[in-house]
Scaffold this motif. Structure first.
Motif, PDB file in Angstrom:
ATOM      1  N   UNK A  17       0.853  -1.176   0.000  1.00  0.00           N
ATOM      2  CA  UNK A  17       0.000   0.000   0.000  1.00  0.00           C
ATOM      3  C   UNK A  17       0.889   1.225   0.000  1.00  0.00           C
ATOM      4  N   UNK A  18       0.319   2.338  -0.315  1.00  0.00           N
ATOM      5  CA  UNK A  18       1.121   3.549  -0.387  1.00  0.00           C
ATOM      6  C   UNK A  18       1.707   3.932   0.962  1.00  0.00           C
ATOM      7  N   UNK A  19       1.088   3.467   2.054  1.00  0.00           N
ATOM      8  CA  UNK A  19       1.580   3.810   3.380  1.00  0.00           C
ATOM      9  C   UNK A  19       2.735   2.927   3.823  1.00  0.00           C
ATOM     10  N   UNK A 267      -0.672  -9.094  12.410  1.00  0.00           N
ATOM     11  CA  UNK A 267      -2.120  -9.323  12.421  1.00  0.00           C
ATOM     12  C   UNK A 267      -2.669  -8.802  13.743  1.00  0.00           C
ATOM     13  N   UNK A 268      -3.615  -7.876  13.646  1.00  0.00           N
ATOM     14  CA  UNK A 268      -4.136  -7.204  14.833  1.00  0.00           C
ATOM     15  C   UNK A 268      -5.454  -7.795  15.321  1.00  0.00           C
ATOM     16  N   UNK A 269      -6.135  -8.543  14.438  1.00  0.00           N
ATOM     17  CA  UNK A 269      -7.426  -9.080  14.846  1.00  0.00           C
ATOM     18  C   UNK A 269      -7.933 -10.055  13.800  1.00  0.00           C
ATOM     19  N   UNK A 283      -8.670   2.150  13.195  1.00  0.00           N
ATOM     20  CA  UNK A 283      -7.739   3.179  12.772  1.00  0.00           C
ATOM     21  C   UNK A 283      -6.402   2.968  13.466  1.00  0.00           C
ATOM     22  N   UNK A 284      -5.343   3.623  12.978  1.00  0.00           N
ATOM     23  CA  UNK A 284      -4.046   3.482  13.648  1.00  0.00           C
ATOM     24  C   UNK A 284      -4.120   3.954  15.096  1.00  0.00           C
ATOM     25  N   UNK A 285      -3.217   3.434  15.924  1.00  0.00           N
ATOM     26  CA  UNK A 285      -3.139   3.835  17.326  1.00  0.00           C
ATOM     27  C   UNK A 285      -1.689   4.195  17.652  1.00  0.00           C
ATOM     28  N   UNK A 286      -1.184   5.313  17.091  1.00  0.00           N
ATOM     29  CA  UNK A 286       0.199   5.685  17.354  1.00  0.00           C
ATOM     30  C   UNK A 286       0.375   6.166  18.783  1.00  0.00           C
ATOM     31  N   UNK A 342      -1.497  -4.635  10.086  1.00  0.00           N
ATOM     32  CA  UNK A 342      -0.765  -3.397   9.807  1.00  0.00           C
ATOM     33  C   UNK A 342       0.710  -3.652  10.083  1.00  0.00           C
ATOM     34  N   UNK A 343       1.565  -2.842   9.462  1.00  0.00           N
ATOM     35  CA  UNK A 343       2.998  -2.995   9.678  1.00  0.00           C
ATOM     36  C   UNK A 343       3.402  -2.511  11.067  1.00  0.00           C
ATOM     37  N   UNK A 344       2.846  -1.373  11.487  1.00  0.00           N
ATOM     38  CA  UNK A 344       3.128  -0.821  12.806  1.00  0.00           C
ATOM     39  C   UNK A 344       1.844  -0.229  13.364  1.00  0.00           C
ATOM     40  N   UNK A 345       1.906   0.187  14.619  1.00  0.00           N
ATOM     41  CA  UNK A 345       0.729   0.771  15.251  1.00  0.00           C
ATOM     42  C   UNK A 345       0.313   2.071  14.580  1.00  0.00           C
TER      43      UNK A 345
END
Length: 611
Positions: A17-19, A267-269, A283-286, A342-345
């Motif tokens: 993905x672009x992110x 894998x987050x869920x 959504x992200x949780x930085x 996601x790759x990171x939080x």
């Protein structure tokens, strides 16, 4: 293993993905996009995950995706060369997890090595290739798991390996290395063989054990696993390198078009249709833990059975048949639809669909964490973090059983015996050994694995067996369990304890293991722990490491076994066979009383396993 019509299988050992700056997808173009959906999604590309992904993708009509949080290794010497066994614990391929403070010991937390890498724990572990005893698997079946007995498992053990006997008949005789061809495979993915160098101290240890009444096993993989044994390793017999899950179940199959692997994705869920809010991608949780790693600060392999006096030199800069699907009426409206990752939080959460099943193979600790985050686990825990409940399943995160070990230090002072410590203390010797390994694939660099072991039954080493058994048998099953457990867990443990007591009395079932490093360490490890621990989420944040409480030695039987094992070490060192090694008994000291031994146990306990 838990399996249901929800489309979820759990084993209780990844899309540009672009992110995302870099995404590693192997077996296809590195920048190829993922499919819109897969028949099967496997979470965790460790030993179980890669095996299952490989086997499922043998059917060309299905597409299988395996998602791994770690990155692939780069074929570094620290991964491949046997001399570096244990050196990558606490490194870039480790989750760096820690236990909770172990208040029943000394109050300190301990590291819990877990592989965060394509291949999982097979990249970190000690490479010893030894199966459990027949009674171990038969006990599984007796607890209500048909097909998991020795006879049911043996065909799969055989199928997994290509066994190469030791290269020399003289070596085989000297080190009592025998094998039964009926229990070994000749065409499996994993190369199983022996190093091209043997430390003579191993024969002293085996002779000492025989002198004290502990037999030497004929073949440590034929199911009769009590006694001394020189176990084979997962080692390529030609190039003398580690034969791990990546190099056996993935690398040879990268061209298989339906076998997809993505790395560097957490894998987050698990997404479950029919649970309020569960199917919505977060959504992200930085701002918190970015990569899911712990912060255990481990910088050496001391305490894990590799040292002190270890041999690792410094690095230079260079779907199963016969399983029943069951679903409770209370979950009939639920359906697993895929996973979120996601790759990171800080990165946007993405999701992908599974049309048949999601298979959780993230190791015993992260599998429990992922299920709980997804709404499958003890309802009281999930409610405390506001997680919608899909299935109230009290066993998820409970009944944690961990083999614990205690390191010892009896350095051998007879310099006429070659010692693995020379690899760390003598640069000239190590340089010559490295050259021999790189040129001929022989010498001490092939012999890093601590594979001259002993699996000792309690009745063969202790005169206190009757008293230990009586105390274990008299225990109320709830006496040493965590408080407030669901009655189903207590009932399950009651049956387990009955089995453990029976087997502790047997003369052909190991109660503990001796891990010998040929430099004066005879580490002892509990094989069938009575203690039970827990692994729970700390919050609803998937990037926060789980709370891991192994509760080592909370059941006093485990401590009693370790005390007897350490006392038996004294008997071993006092035999005529060990006398030539001139061992100095430092930890424990030769005159340490039981209080001193208990202090050593309390400070020295570590896990024996690297998943």
């Amino acid at each position: 293993m838990y399996r249901s019509r929800l489309g979820l299988t759990t084993f209780a050992a990844c899309l540009p993905f672009s992110t995302l700056a870099v995404v590693h997808i192997h077996g296809r173009d590195l920048n190829a996009p993922l499919l819109d959906s897969y028949d099967y999604i496997v979470v965790g590309c460790g030993i179980s995950g890669l095996v299952v992904t490989n086997r499922l993708s043998e059917d060309p009509s299905v597409n299988v995706l395996c998602i791994e949080a770690g990155d692939p290794d780069q074929y570094e010497p620290i991964v491949q060369a046997p001399v570096y066994v244990g050196a990558d614990i606490g490194g870039i391929y480790d989750w760096l997890l820690s236990t909770t403070p172990q208040t029943q010991l000394d109050g300190a937390a301990r590291p819990m090595p877990q592989g965060k890498v394509l291949g999982g724990g097979s990249i970190l572990n000690a490479m010893c290739w030894n199966r459990g005893g027949q009674d171990d698997y038969n006990a599984w079946a007796a607890l209500g798991n048909p097909g998991w007995d020795w006879e049911g498992m043996l065909p799969y053990f055989i199928k997994s390996e290509t066994y190469t006997p030791v290269y020399s008949a003289d070596i085989a005789r000297e080190y009592s290395i025998n094998y039964n061809p009926l229990v070994h495979g000749t065409s499996g993915p994993v190369q199983v063989s022996y190093p091209r160098y043997f430390y003579p101290q191993s024969t002293n240890l085996f002779a000492a054990l025989n002198y004290l009444g502990v037999p030497t096993q004929f073949d440590p993989n034929d199911g009769s696993s009590a006694g001394a044994a020189f176990v084979p390793t997962d080692l390529d017999p030609i190039n003398q390198t580690r034969s791990d899950a990546r190099r056996t179940y993935f690398d040879p199959y990268v061209s298989r078009p339906n076998f997809h692997v993505i790395t560097g994705q957490h894998v987050t869920r698990i997404l479950i249709e029919g649970v309020d809010s569960n199917y919505v991608v977060d959504n992200p949780t930085p701002g918190g833990n970015e990569d899911g790693n712990g912060m255990n600060g481990v910088t050496s392999n001391e305490g894990f059975g590799f040292g002190p006096g270890g041999s690792t030199p410094a690095l230079d800069d260079s779907t199963t048949a016969g399983l029943l699907r069951r679903q409770s009426p209370s979950t009939s409206g639920l359906r697993i639809t895929g996973v979120e990752f996601a790759a990171t939080a800080s990165d946007t959460r993405r999701s992908i669909t599974a049309t048949r099943e999601v298979i959780v193979a993230a190791g015993s600790l992260h599998s429990a964490q992922l299920l709980q985050l997804s709404g499958i686990g003890p309802s009281s825990l999930l409610n405390s973090f506001g997680i919608p409940i899909a299935i109230d399943l009290p066993g998820v995160g409970n009944n944690l059983q961990d083999h614990c070990l205690v390191g010892t230090f009896y350095p051998y002072n007879n310099a006429s015996y070659p010692s693995p410590t020379q690899l760390t203390t003598n640069a000239t010797y190590n340089a010559a050994a490295e050259l021999e390994y790189s040129t001929y694939k022989t010498g001490p660099w092939t012999a890093g694995s601590p594979n001259a072991l002993a699996f000792n039954p309690l009745p063969l080493i202790s005169n206190n067996t009757a008293g230990i058994l009586s105390g274990a048998d008299d225990q109320d099953p709830t006496e040493f369990l965590p408080a407030g457990l669901d009655p189903t867990l207590v009932a399950g443990y009651t049956l387990q304890k009955q089995s453990l007591v029976r087997r502790l009395a047997e003369t052909n079932v190991a109660s503990y293991e001796i891990i010998n490093n040929n430099a004066g360490s005879l580490t002892v490890a509990v094989m069938h722990p009575f203690s039970r621990g827990q692994c729970y989420i700390r919050s609803a944040d998937p990037f926060e490491p789980p709370s891991i409480d192994p509760r080592w030695l909370t059941n006093p039987v485990d401590r009693q076994v370790l005390i007897e094992a350490l006392l038996f070490n004294r008997q071993i060192l006092a035999t005529p066979a060990m006398a030539p090694l001139q061992a100095a008994q430092f930890v424990p000291a030769v005159d340490d009383d039981e209080d001193a031994i208990n202090r050593i146990i309390n400070t020295g306990i570590r896990t024996d396993k690297e998943e």
